[in-house]
Design a protein around this motif. Structure first.
Motif, short mmCIF file in Angstrom:
data_model
loop_
_atom_site.label_atom_id
_atom_site.label_comp_id
_atom_site.label_asym_id
_atom_site.label_seq_id
_atom_site.Cartn_x
_atom_site.Cartn_y
_atom_site.Cartn_z
N SER A 59 -34.05 -12.50 78.53
CA SER A 59 -33.27 -11.58 77.69
C SER A 59 -32.96 -10.29 78.44
N ILE A 60 -33.95 -9.76 79.14
CA ILE A 60 -33.75 -8.52 79.90
C ILE A 60 -32.73 -8.75 81.01
N ASN A 61 -32.79 -9.90 81.68
CA ASN A 61 -31.81 -10.20 82.73
C ASN A 61 -30.40 -10.28 82.16
N LYS A 62 -30.25 -10.91 81.00
CA LYS A 62 -28.92 -11.00 80.38
C LYS A 62 -28.40 -9.62 79.99
N ILE A 63 -29.27 -8.78 79.47
CA ILE A 63 -28.87 -7.42 79.09
C ILE A 63 -28.45 -6.64 80.33
N GLN A 64 -29.18 -6.80 81.43
CA GLN A 64 -28.82 -6.10 82.67
C GLN A 64 -27.48 -6.60 83.20
N GLU A 65 -27.20 -7.91 83.10
CA GLU A 65 -25.91 -8.44 83.53
C GLU A 65 -24.77 -7.86 82.68
N GLN A 66 -25.00 -7.78 81.37
CA GLN A 66 -23.98 -7.23 80.49
C GLN A 66 -23.75 -5.75 80.78
N CYS A 67 -24.83 -5.02 81.09
CA CYS A 67 -24.68 -3.60 81.43
C CYS A 67 -23.89 -3.44 82.73
N ALA A 68 -24.17 -4.30 83.71
CA ALA A 68 -23.43 -4.23 84.97
C ALA A 68 -21.95 -4.54 84.74
N LEU A 69 -21.66 -5.55 83.93
CA LEU A 69 -20.28 -5.90 83.62
C LEU A 69 -19.58 -4.76 82.88
N LEU A 70 -20.28 -4.15 81.94
CA LEU A 70 -19.71 -3.03 81.20
C LEU A 70 -19.45 -1.84 82.12
N ALA A 71 -20.36 -1.57 83.04
CA ALA A 71 -20.16 -0.47 83.99
C ALA A 71 -18.96 -0.76 84.89
N GLU A 72 -18.80 -2.01 85.31
CA GLU A 72 -17.65 -2.38 86.14
C GLU A 72 -16.34 -2.20 85.37
N GLN A 73 -16.32 -2.63 84.12
CA GLN A 73 -15.12 -2.47 83.29
C GLN A 73 -14.80 -0.99 83.06
#
Length: 143
Positions: A59-73
């Motif tokens: 779950s933490i890994n998925k949240i970190q991936e979503q945060c990275a994607l959001l930061a990129e966007q």
């Protein structure tokens, strides 16, 4: 004989006391089946804890991936906003201005309509006619 009865009662009391002491105050040793049951429960708890830890890490890994994607966007959006607020807007507006000016200059102009002043509708003529016909005093008094 009294002393023999006393000794027998003493021996019987000691025997009964030892028996009661062993049964009541002796720490109960778990059976082999109870020990196996405790071990299986401990293993089950350890497996559940490991499963919980692995699910939490996923779950933490998925949240970190979503945060990275959001930061990129967000960075991409910021770049787009910066590009649109620079001098390119002025050039683009000038381009459309030039295009509109060229279009208006090359557009075929229609001749202006000539108004004939000798014929006017009765309501708008110089004299009073149509709806406006009548005494001027009546209209001035009501208004």
């Amino acid at each position: 004989m009294d002393w023999l009865i006393g000794i027998l009662l003493l021996v019987a009391g000691i025997g009964i006391g030892i028996f009661i002491g062993k049964t009541l105050f002796e720490t109960k040793r778990p059976n082999a089946s109870e020990e196996a049951k405790e071990k299986s429960e401990k293993q089950l708890m350890a497996e559940q804890a490991n499963l919980h830890i692995s699910e939490t890490q996923n779950s933490i890994n998925k949240i970190q991936e979503q945060c990275a994607l959001l930061a990129e966007q967000l960075n991409h959006y910021q770049v787009v906003v910066d590009e649109t607020t620079t001098d390119k807007d002025v050039n683009q507006l000038e381009y459309f201005h030039q295009q509109a000016t060229l279009h208006l200059k090359t557009q075929k102009k229609e001749p202006k309509k000539v108004r004939k002043t000798d014929y006017q509708p009765l309501d708008y003529s110089e004299g009073q006619s149509g709806l406006f016909a009548g005494d001027a005093k009546k209209h001035s008094e009501t208004s």
